[in-house]
Design a protein around this motif. Sequence first.
Motif, short mmCIF file in Angstrom:
data_model
loop_
_atom_site.label_atom_id
_atom_site.label_comp_id
_atom_site.label_asym_id
_atom_site.label_seq_id
_atom_site.Cartn_x
_atom_site.Cartn_y
_atom_site.Cartn_z
N VAL A 252 0.84 -1.20 0.00
CA VAL A 252 0.00 0.00 0.00
C VAL A 252 0.87 1.25 0.00
O VAL A 252 0.65 2.20 -0.76
N ILE A 253 1.88 1.27 0.86
CA ILE A 253 2.82 2.39 0.89
C ILE A 253 3.46 2.56 -0.48
O ILE A 253 3.59 3.68 -1.00
N ALA A 254 3.86 1.46 -1.09
CA ALA A 254 4.51 1.51 -2.40
C ALA A 254 3.62 2.16 -3.45
O ALA A 254 4.08 2.97 -4.26
N SER A 255 2.33 1.83 -3.44
CA SER A 255 1.40 2.40 -4.41
C SER A 255 1.29 3.91 -4.25
O SER A 255 1.31 4.67 -5.22
N LEU A 256 1.20 4.36 -3.00
CA LEU A 256 1.07 5.79 -2.73
C LEU A 256 2.34 6.54 -3.11
O LEU A 256 2.28 7.63 -3.70
N VAL A 257 3.49 5.96 -2.79
CA VAL A 257 4.75 6.62 -3.10
C VAL A 257 5.01 6.64 -4.61
O VAL A 257 5.49 7.64 -5.15
N ALA A 258 4.66 5.56 -5.30
CA ALA A 258 4.83 5.53 -6.75
C ALA A 258 4.04 6.65 -7.42
O ALA A 258 4.54 7.33 -8.33
N ALA A 259 2.81 6.86 -6.96
CA ALA A 259 1.99 7.95 -7.51
C ALA A 259 2.63 9.30 -7.24
O ALA A 259 2.65 10.19 -8.10
N GLU A 260 3.19 9.45 -6.05
CA GLU A 260 3.85 10.70 -5.66
C GLU A 260 5.07 10.97 -6.55
O GLU A 260 5.29 12.11 -7.00
N ILE A 261 5.84 9.93 -6.83
CA ILE A 261 7.03 10.07 -7.67
C ILE A 261 6.65 10.43 -9.10
O ILE A 261 7.24 11.34 -9.71
N ILE A 262 5.67 9.73 -9.66
CA ILE A 262 5.27 9.99 -11.03
C ILE A 262 4.73 11.41 -11.18
O ILE A 262 5.00 12.10 -12.18
#
Length: 282
Positions: A252-262
């Motif tokens: 879940v953390i990974a999904s949120l951070v990936a969106a933030e990075i993109i």
Amino acid sequence: MSAFTDIRAFLRDNPDAVKVEVTAVDGSTPREQGAWMLVSPTALFLTIGGGQLEYMAIDHARGMMRDGKEADGISIPLGPEIGQCCGGRVGLGFHRLDEALIEDLVRELDQQFAEQPHVYLFGAGHVGSALARTLTLLPVRTVLVDTRADELEHAPVEVETCLTAVPESIVREAPPGSAFVVLTHDHSLDFLIVSEALGRADAAYVGMIGSKSKRATFKSWYLKQDGGSEPVFDRLICPIGKGDLKDKRPAVIASLVAAEIIEALGNIDTKSESAEEAATAG
């Protein structure tokens, strides 16, 4: 090389295929002009937007292969008559793959891969590995960095890894516009890497896993001991993956951070385009 650009594997398994390209757009459409996909009798590579439009394109391409056609083109209205409500119109071109076209497509995707922004993940633990796995689905070049060989052994196979005793040196060598996400097993190492990353004025994103108290501790150290400034510190994203969700599972953390990075990488592209437009206008 990521699955996003692995055209060679597709062509190896599907030598007979058709390139379907969006040649014209009018109004609201799923993809932009120039978007393309490959269709073989049994497989697909990339997408032109999905939905009924893509189903019709796939059917047309496979019909071409059955009929022995080399090239064709159609125009499709995206309205109720095909079960879509975009309201626009899409022109599609169809070309059977030959040696020259294959070379062009491979060259195009290799170039896209070379130009992809770099995302450096420092720390191959649970969250780092989950984030690396998530990023393999996105048009970025991910490098997973750790000081521990045993942790990197469990990294997703699609991800580039880097074993180093001096992870902060990787920050210095990174190309402009890179993103840096710091998730190591050691707070002092986190602080060292983040300090190095904040020193890169051209970084697209600098994030560190942790709580508000960890951010405050790092801020105190950064401003007093490392000689940093408030404006530079304010570029740090910590906690990462900010939002209303309190779920701390790595995926879940990974999904949120990936969106933030993109989003951060997209903002860099937008700023670059605006600067180019201003220069042209001037």
